[in-house]
Design a protein around this motif. Structure first.
Motif, PDB file in Angstrom:
ATOM      1  N   SER B 151      10.280 -30.524 -37.307  1.00 30.21           N
ATOM      2  CA  SER B 151       9.007 -29.578 -37.540  1.00 30.21           C
ATOM      3  C   SER B 151       8.276 -29.416 -36.374  1.00 30.21           C
ATOM      4  CB  SER B 151       8.013 -30.302 -38.504  1.00 30.21           C
ATOM      5  OG  SER B 151       6.892 -29.595 -38.469  1.00 30.21           O
ATOM      6  N   ARG B 154      10.403 -26.792 -34.511  1.00 31.10           N
ATOM      7  CA  ARG B 154      10.306 -25.492 -34.971  1.00 31.10           C
ATOM      8  C   ARG B 154       8.999 -25.291 -34.204  1.00 31.10           C
ATOM      9  NH1 ARG B 154       6.580 -23.839 -37.656  1.00 31.10           N
ATOM     10  NH2 ARG B 154       6.611 -25.750 -39.088  1.00 31.10           N
ATOM     11  N   ARG B 155       8.013 -25.690 -34.286  1.00 29.04           N
ATOM     12  CA  ARG B 155       6.598 -25.313 -33.847  1.00 29.04           C
ATOM     13  C   ARG B 155       6.603 -24.903 -32.400  1.00 29.04           C
ATOM     14  NH1 ARG B 155       2.514 -27.469 -38.022  1.00 29.04           N
ATOM     15  NH2 ARG B 155       3.988 -28.791 -39.133  1.00 29.04           N
ATOM     16  N   THR B 157       9.431 -23.705 -30.710  1.00 28.83           N
ATOM     17  CA  THR B 157      10.181 -22.802 -30.383  1.00 28.83           C
ATOM     18  C   THR B 157       9.735 -21.841 -29.855  1.00 28.83           C
ATOM     19  OG1 THR B 157      11.469 -23.408 -32.589  1.00 28.83           O
ATOM     20  CG2 THR B 157      12.366 -21.748 -31.522  1.00 28.83           C
ATOM     21  N   VAL B 172      18.102 -18.495 -33.748  1.00 27.40           N
ATOM     22  CA  VAL B 172      16.856 -18.974 -34.307  1.00 27.40           C
ATOM     23  C   VAL B 172      16.131 -17.953 -34.626  1.00 27.40           C
ATOM     24  CG1 VAL B 172      14.931 -20.634 -34.173  1.00 27.40           C
ATOM     25  CG2 VAL B 172      17.137 -21.278 -33.147  1.00 27.40           C
ATOM     26  N   GLN B 205      12.714 -25.658 -42.368  1.00 24.32           N
ATOM     27  CA  GLN B 205      11.894 -25.322 -41.666  1.00 24.32           C
ATOM     28  C   GLN B 205      11.935 -23.843 -41.199  1.00 24.32           C
ATOM     29  OE1 GLN B 205       9.716 -27.159 -39.855  1.00 24.32           O
ATOM     30  NE2 GLN B 205      10.295 -28.677 -40.747  1.00 24.32           N
ATOM     31  N   TRP B 206      13.020 -23.073 -41.353  1.00 24.80           N
ATOM     32  CA  TRP B 206      13.122 -21.810 -40.907  1.00 24.80           C
ATOM     33  C   TRP B 206      13.352 -20.682 -42.197  1.00 24.80           C
ATOM     34  CZ3 TRP B 206      15.324 -25.702 -37.696  1.00 24.80           C
ATOM     35  CH2 TRP B 206      14.856 -25.372 -36.356  1.00 24.80           C
TER      36      TRP B 206
END
Lengths: 487, 439
Positions: B151, B154-155, B157, B172, B205-206
């Protein structure tokens, strides 16, 4: 000793480094085809063009390397098994359909084009490529030409030889020749015919002009199921004796039905002793009449049920089981051995009984799946090589089966070719003089004996034998061939 | 040659030229390293007929045995027979496999290729460079195993985007995931049963909107949906990349996490295929029984039946949807008709079949990062095939494929929306509800 390293460098220069393999593990993958014998090779090359193949031949000639052509490696007689310092020339990357001319009903293709890809490519035009070996999804036209491949539908349409008008071949010295022509009949000797089925012993096929066959207007596929193998086999003769030549007549016995059904889920009757898969095609009226004749013949021999494919999907499913049967036998045991002998249809009942008897006597599981319409047997002997003594029993049984077929007026191979596995059986059918004559044909194309050595002809076959027997000048000519060369 | 004893004339066909031998073991010890390795019994199931070759995407592109299932098995067999070593060449052959399992699907002898390849990958793991091993360990054993790290990743990214390798950046997707799905969601009426949702790592997540759509659709159709919080990554990527022991640990934890559900539903094909194989991976009755309760989402909806939406997802007109078959649904789970049947229930949806639709898109888990050249060629092929259908929406039920296809279409300058099929169904329900409210 050939200078393999120099040959590799020259090949890499001509073809590019990625198109030549010499890593031992990579070479291992080309040491065999789908048959039971493994050899070895020194180099593998992937030509993309005719010029690349010419370069391969020239390099091999310079360094006296044997050359083994290979298509998709689905052969069942060891025809593509390399031996010793061989250069394996793989045509899988020459896979373009060069030209399709529906108005002339022909197409020019490269050797690596897959049989089914060709059939699919011409389907939208209403055509097909008729020879359809069971491995058609994988096997290549180059391989088909070299084995004179058959297939279920060759019963009515003829084998590969009837569907190849011309072949372009690179000869062992690197020259490119065309044999045959687009014209239906070429004058002079049928050298095209000699090339077809030559199993890579005369040159490398780099192009083929194939005949396209119009799709029949109507097709009917039937599955006939019997509780005795002999009734099933007898039906085959009756159908054809009755004047009907179906497009295909395939037989599968119990063991194969079970294995194929477990993969294809075609709804085969797994309690049947044998089934016939019969396909008739043509104009709708003819199809109707032929199906009736087939059904009547089957009823005369006590058929249990007759299933008619309702649509194309069901038809495809019925064929899927048949065409995957060979691949499915690993369900029975990890290894198989078979010789694709042909016997006269009228002898099918007796020969099949003999096959089961021989297998039983040798304690080997045998299953039968074959082109029954033209008497082309495929007795699959299934076994586990890892159990000591099994291979010996299999080979003994194989020999007896081949002898049985030949003694019944049969022939050694219907479609797989002689390759490595059947070459020693050739004297069962041919005299020394016959074999010598064949060796002379071979020597005419390949005087140095480098093309796919050890294949087709038994170890002793010599062109000289033929010449001696004829007592002609050729005998002297044959004796003047340099020492050490293989003929 | 075969042994016929002295004085016995060998049968015809038994004497082969020097330099050849009948196939089979040569009496040497296997050259496998310690740890998981392809079993002799599995290897024995291949008769080398070659029927798999044309179905293998990497063979199709290269024309070389080493990039075909038959060739890979021959290489494994050479090591098992003691004729070759687990070396860099062997590793190269194994690495180029997509593990799409098309070969397994078309193999008449049911050769368990996926299982063999997973074990062969364990063998090659020690050959990797320290750096490669570190990156894999970080990704597979640290990030994927811990939801908070993933997570966090992802944040970060959006911040990290400029520093990412270009191909990772294209793959992504941006944007935040939104709300997590609730621990428990009750249906409106009486519950038909309890469905536990495998939320996935990448998926959650995505592609969290797909998870939320899944919950809404299941609840609307009468199922109580639980999303166990202590579930962990399914372990598919670990298993496919030589980390079977990690995969086994994860599988055991999930076995416990999903104990209470009647059904375990997975909306990501790659996860679904793997979770269904826990029985095979762990052995034992509990794992086998667990696997029997696992369903792919679209398979589940088709099996159990769903309410037919009263309205299409987008206005009155027809929408053309290209359905993308994920290999791990089509091949590994043999799911083909079910998602199409569900989509056909939606008014206005017209399904376009993608030419060569059964060929892998090249995403294949981490493959698109590890084998960029081959992956790109497959991605381009897939994007062109999809574009040729003239569809406006692509339905894809696997997050890896979704990323790959979206990137491929973007590269080709095509504007198509790539959605999970359940999102279409969810949108249709929403559209129908909105219309009912208007009245």
């Amino acid at each position: 000793m050939a200078d393999v390293d120099a040959a590799r460098r020259e090949l890499e220069e001509a073809l590019g480094t990625t198109e030549v393999l010499s890593d031992p593990l990579a070479l291992t993958l080309y040491a065999r085809d789908a048959a039971m014998v493994e050899g070895g090779c020194a180099l593998v090359a992937f030509p993309h063009t005719v010029e690349d193949v010419v370069a391969c031949m020239q390099v091999a000639a310079r360094h006296a390397l044997p050359v083994v052509p290979r298509g998709s490696g689905t052969g069942l007689a060891g025809g593509a098994t390399p031996i010793g310092d061989a250069l394996v020339v793989v045509t899988s990357k020459m896979d373009r359909i060069l030209e399709v001319r529906p108005e002339d009903r022909l197409a020019w293709v490269e050797p690596g084009v897959l049989n089914l890809d060709l059939a699919n490519a011409v389907a939208p035009l209403g055509f097909t490529y008729a020879p359809d070996p069971s491995s058609q999804q994988t096997c290549s036209i180059g391989g088909n030409v070299n084995t004179n491949a058959g297939g279920p539908h060759c019963l009515a349409y003829g084998v590969t030889s009837s569907h190849v008008l011309a072949v372009d071949v690179v000869l062992p010295d690197g020259t490119v020749e065309r044999f045959g022509s687009e014209a239906p009949e070429a004058p002079g000797y049928d050298l095209r015919g000699i090339l077809i089925g030559s199993e890579g012993t005369l040159g490398i096929v780099v192009g083929a002009c194939v005949r396209l066959t119009p799709e029949p207007p109507a097709v009917r596929t039937m599955l006939l199921d019997f509780s005795a193998v002999k009734d099933c086999a007898a039906t085959v003769s009756s159908i054809i004796a009755g004047g009907v030549v179906p497009a295909a007549v395939e037989m599968m016995d119990h063991g194969i039905i079970v294995a194929a059904e477990s993969f294809a889920h075609a709804g085969y009757p797994t309690d049947a002793a044998a089934v016939l898969l019969v396909e008739v095609d043509g104009l709708p009226e003819a199809v109707e009449a032929q199906s009736r004749a087939v059904e009547n013949a089957a009823r005369d021999h006590g058929v249990r049920t007759i299933r008619v494919a309702a649509d194309d999907a069901e038809r495809a499913l019925l064929w899927k089981g048949r065409k995957s049967a060979f691949g499915a036998v690993a369900q029975i045991a990890p290894h198989y051995h078979l010789h694709d002998c042909v016997v006269p249809r009228s002898k099918l009942v007796d020969v099949l009984a003999g096959v089961y008897e021989i297998a039983g006597r040798h304690d080997i599981i045998v299953t039968n799946v074959f082109h029954a319409g033209d008497g082309n047997l495929h007795p699959l002997l299934s076994f586990d090589r890892r159990i000591p003594g099994t291979l010996e029993r299999v080979l003994s049984a194989s020999e007896q089966i081949v002898r049985l077929c030949v003694n019944n007026g049969g022939s050694l191979s219907g479609e797989h070719g002689i390759g490595l596995e059947k070459r020693d059986f050739m004297p069962l059918m041919f005299s020394e003089v016959d074999l010598g004559a064949q060796a002379c044909v071979r020597a005419a194309f390949d005087p140095e004996g480098r093309m796919n050595p050890h294949k087709v002809l038994p170890a002793g076959a010599r062109c000289g034998d033929f010449a001696m027997a004829r007592g002609t000048d050729a005998a002297q000519a044959a004796q003047s061939i340099p020492e050490g060369s293989w003929i | 040659m075969a042994g016929f004893g002295e004085g016995v004339e060998p049968p015809l066909g038994a004497v082969m030229p020097e330099g050849t031998r009948f196939i089979g073991p040569v009496g040497l010890a296997a050259n496998w390293r310690p740890g998981d390795a392809p079993s002799d019994d599995d290897l024995a199931t291949c008769v080398a007929c070659g029927l798999c070759l044309p179905h293998c995407p990497t063979y199709r592109l290269t024309g070389e045995e080493s990039a075909s299932p038959r060739g890979r098995i021959a290489a494994m067999r050479a090591v098992a027979d003691g004729r070759a070593n687990v070396d860099a060449t062997f590793a190269r052959f194994m690495d180029l496999c997509l593990e799409c399992r098309a070969c397994e699907d078309v193999c008449p002898s049911h050769v368990p290729f996926g299982r063999m390849m997973e074990r062969a990958r364990v063998q090659i793991e020690p050959l990797r460079t320290r750096r490669a091993r570190f990156v894999r360990w970080l990704g597979l054993s640290v990030v994927l195993r811990r939801r908070w790290v993933l997570s966090l990743g992802r944040r970060l990214t959006p911040l990290a985007r400029p520093f990412l390798r270009k191909r990772v950046r294209t793959l992504v997707p941006g944007g935040g995931p939104g709300r997590r799905v609730a621990r428990t969601t009750e249906p409106e009426g009486p519950a038909k049963g309890t469905v536990a949702l495998v939320t996935g790592c990448v998926q959650d997540q995505w592609y969290r909107p797909a998870n939320r759509a899944t919950v809404r659709v299941l609840a609307r159709n009468g199922w109580r949906v639980i999303a166990p919080r202590h579930q962990v990554c399914c372990g598919a990527l670990q298993a496919h990349n030589g980390r079977l022991s990690t995969a086994r640990k994860l599988a055991r934890r999930n076995l416990a996490a999903f104990r209470d559900a009647d059904w375990v539903v997975v909306a990501a094909a790659g996860c679904g295929a793997h979770v269904k194989e826990y029985g095979d991976l762990l052995g034992g009755e509990e794992a086998t029984a667990f696997s029997a309760r696992v369903r792919d989402l679209m398979e589940f909806l088709d099996e159990q039946g769903v309410e037919r939406p009263g309205h299409g997802p987008a206005g009155e007109g027809p929408i053309r949807v290209a359905y993308h078959d994920a290999c791990h649904a089509l091949r590994a789970q043999r799911i083909k008709e079910q998602p199409r049947a569900v989509l056909r229930l939606i008014p206005g949806v017209e399904i376009a079949e993608v030419p060569d639709g059964d060929r892998c898109c090249g995403a294949a888990g981490l493959y698109n990062v590890l084998e960029p050249d081959m992956s790109d060629r497959l991605m381009e092929q897939k994007a062109a095939s999809i574009a040729s259908t003239e569809a406006t929406i692509v339905a894809s039920a696997n997050p890896g494929c979704t990323m790959q296809i979206a990137a491929g279409l973007r590269n080709a300058g095509r504007r198509l929306e790539v959605l999970h099929p359940v999102e279409l169904l969810d949108r249709a329900y929403a559209a129908a509800d909105a219309r009912a409210d208007d009245r």
